[in-house]
Write a protein that holds these residues in place. Structure first.
Motif, PDB file in Angstrom:
ATOM      1  N   LEU A  64      37.357   6.419  -0.495  1.00  0.00           N
ATOM      2  CA  LEU A  64      37.489   7.821  -1.331  1.00  0.00           C
ATOM      3  C   LEU A  64      36.367   8.355  -0.518  1.00  0.00           C
ATOM      4  N   VAL A  65      36.582   9.833  -0.495  1.00  0.00           N
ATOM      5  CA  VAL A  65      35.762  10.915  -0.041  1.00  0.00           C
ATOM      6  C   VAL A  65      35.639  11.984  -1.164  1.00  0.00           C
ATOM      7  N   TYR A  66      34.470  12.373  -1.675  1.00  0.00           N
ATOM      8  CA  TYR A  66      34.265  13.326  -2.792  1.00  0.00           C
ATOM      9  C   TYR A  66      33.496  14.515  -2.300  1.00  0.00           C
ATOM     10  N   GLY A  67      33.614  15.738  -2.292  1.00  0.00           N
ATOM     11  CA  GLY A  67      33.024  16.908  -1.957  1.00  0.00           C
ATOM     12  C   GLY A  67      33.795  18.075  -2.173  1.00  0.00           C
ATOM     13  N   GLU A  68      33.404  18.839  -1.329  1.00  0.00           N
ATOM     14  CA  GLU A  68      34.129  20.425  -1.404  1.00  0.00           C
ATOM     15  C   GLU A  68      34.887  20.651  -0.379  1.00  0.00           C
ATOM     16  N   LEU A  69      35.985  21.303  -0.385  1.00  0.00           N
ATOM     17  CA  LEU A  69      36.953  21.613   0.857  1.00  0.00           C
ATOM     18  C   LEU A  69      37.458  22.972   0.366  1.00  0.00           C
ATOM     19  N   ASN A  70      37.184  23.687   1.113  1.00  0.00           N
ATOM     20  CA  ASN A  70      37.827  25.261   1.034  1.00  0.00           C
ATOM     21  C   ASN A  70      37.715  25.766  -0.293  1.00  0.00           C
ATOM     22  N   GLY A  71      36.600  25.245  -0.849  1.00  0.00           N
ATOM     23  CA  GLY A  71      36.156  26.142  -2.073  1.00  0.00           C
ATOM     24  C   GLY A  71      36.596  25.252  -3.351  1.00  0.00           C
ATOM     25  N   LYS A  72      37.089  24.074  -3.248  1.00  0.00           N
ATOM     26  CA  LYS A  72      37.566  23.230  -4.287  1.00  0.00           C
ATOM     27  C   LYS A  72      36.697  21.831  -4.166  1.00  0.00           C
ATOM     28  N   ILE A  73      36.547  21.236  -5.404  1.00  0.00           N
ATOM     29  CA  ILE A  73      35.859  20.054  -5.392  1.00  0.00           C
ATOM     30  C   ILE A  73      37.004  19.038  -5.304  1.00  0.00           C
ATOM     31  N   VAL A  74      37.011  18.123  -4.473  1.00  0.00           N
ATOM     32  CA  VAL A  74      38.324  17.385  -4.318  1.00  0.00           C
ATOM     33  C   VAL A  74      37.840  15.803  -4.062  1.00  0.00           C
ATOM     34  N   ILE A  75      38.579  14.869  -4.432  1.00  0.00           N
ATOM     35  CA  ILE A  75      38.797  13.622  -4.045  1.00  0.00           C
ATOM     36  C   ILE A  75      39.770  13.259  -3.072  1.00  0.00           C
ATOM     37  N   ALA A  76      39.398  12.848  -1.977  1.00  0.00           N
ATOM     38  CA  ALA A  76      40.435  12.260  -1.157  1.00  0.00           C
ATOM     39  C   ALA A  76      40.574  10.955  -0.837  1.00  0.00           C
ATOM     40  N   MET A  77      41.740  10.334  -0.736  1.00  0.00           N
ATOM     41  CA  MET A  77      42.070   8.969  -0.758  1.00  0.00           C
ATOM     42  C   MET A  77      42.320   9.005   0.935  1.00  0.00           C
ATOM     43  N   GLN A  78      41.473   8.312   1.763  1.00  0.00           N
ATOM     44  CA  GLN A  78      41.788   8.122   3.310  1.00  0.00           C
ATOM     45  C   GLN A  78      42.407   6.839   3.307  1.00  0.00           C
ATOM     46  N   GLY A  79      43.919   6.790   3.133  1.00  0.00           N
ATOM     47  CA  GLY A  79      44.750   5.797   3.023  1.00  0.00           C
ATOM     48  C   GLY A  79      44.976   5.453   1.603  1.00  0.00           C
TER      49      GLY A  79
END
Length: 270
Positions: A64-79
């Protein structure tokens, strides 16, 4: 998975710094590089999170990767996790529950899919407008916890129509030839037979795959807004000579930058 386990996993991530996320992203085969663009990232391996399974599929980093992406706070599942890996359908969808518990209001589901429509070619992107659940599974089977969602959730608008309109506007602005259609979910891990693809086409499917449907069901059950995009990595069985996972990864890597740019612009709009 119990509500207590859900809370424990979410609390673990909050303690790691996962606070006030807005949007969850599930990045499928070959598409996980988008998470590398997240600013001030907090990365947590699935194996460290209470009750999380581990990703076993090539092309899935498993974190899981948490942080800011293009102005939004996101949680991304890498897989992501798949039913065919041997996990229960509840385990497969557990990360969506955790994202909801952490506070996201929307999830974006991406996948690599086989093209059933004769209008598709490998490398096309398809906006998912609806799905057909042909997995033989439903993650909501069993006792229902009203804290997580209603017993009988309405699936009339699984994929948010307002988001679909915005995504089509973004694709047009970026000059991306965005297709759209129905995604049909199978259990895998075998690719479909030519006869099954003929059936899928008769039933109205435009693309087929082995993920996304369970996650979309749980997301709607939890009251989240959902959008989905498939990368058409190959033509389905009977439409090309053979199928293999290496081609899936190769095609997603080829269109990776286009897909990344599209998703970043979508985040800005939703």
């Amino acid at each position: 998975m119990t509500y207590e386990q859900l809370v424990e996993a979410a609390t673990f991530l909050k303690d790691k710094g996962f606070v006030k996320p807005e949007i969850g992203l599930v990045l499928g085969s070959g598409l996980g590089d988008l998470a590398d663009e997240i600013s001030n990232p907090i990365q947590v391996s699935y194996s460290d999170i209470p009750y999380f399974p581990s990703s076993t599929v090539k092309g899935h980093k498993g974190q899981l990767v948490y942080g800011e992406l293009n102005g939004k706070i996101v949680i991304a599942m890498q897989g992501r996790f798949h039913f065919y890996e041997g996990y229960s359908i509840q385990e497969v969808t557990f990360p969506i529950r955790v994202m909801k518990e952490l506070g996201v209001h929307s999830v974006g589901l991406t996948n690599a899919a086989g093209g059933v429509s004769f209008d598709f070619t490998p490398g096309d992107l398809m906006l998912i407008t609806d799905h057909i659940n042909f997995t033989g599974q439903n993650p909501l089977i069993g006792p229902n916890d009203e804290k997580e969602g209603p017993r009988f959730p309405d699936m009339s608008q699984t994929y948010d129509r307002e988001y679909q309109a915005k995504i089509k506007e973004v694709a047009k602005r970026l000059n991306v030839d965005m297709k759209e259609g129905f995604y049909m979910g199978f259990s895998g891990p075998t690719y479909e037979t030519p006869a099954e693809i003929k059936m899928a086409r008769v039933l109205g499917a435009d693309a087929v795959g082995m993920s996304t449907v369970p996650e979309a069901i749980v997301a709607r059950h939890a009251g989240l807004r959902v959008f989905g995009i498939s990368c058409i990595t190959n033509l389905a069985a009977g439409m090309q000579s053979n199928l293999n996972h290496e081609e899936v990864v190769e095609v997603t890597q080829r269109v990776n930058q286009t897909f990344r740019n599209l998703l970043k612009e979508i985040l800005k709009e939703i």
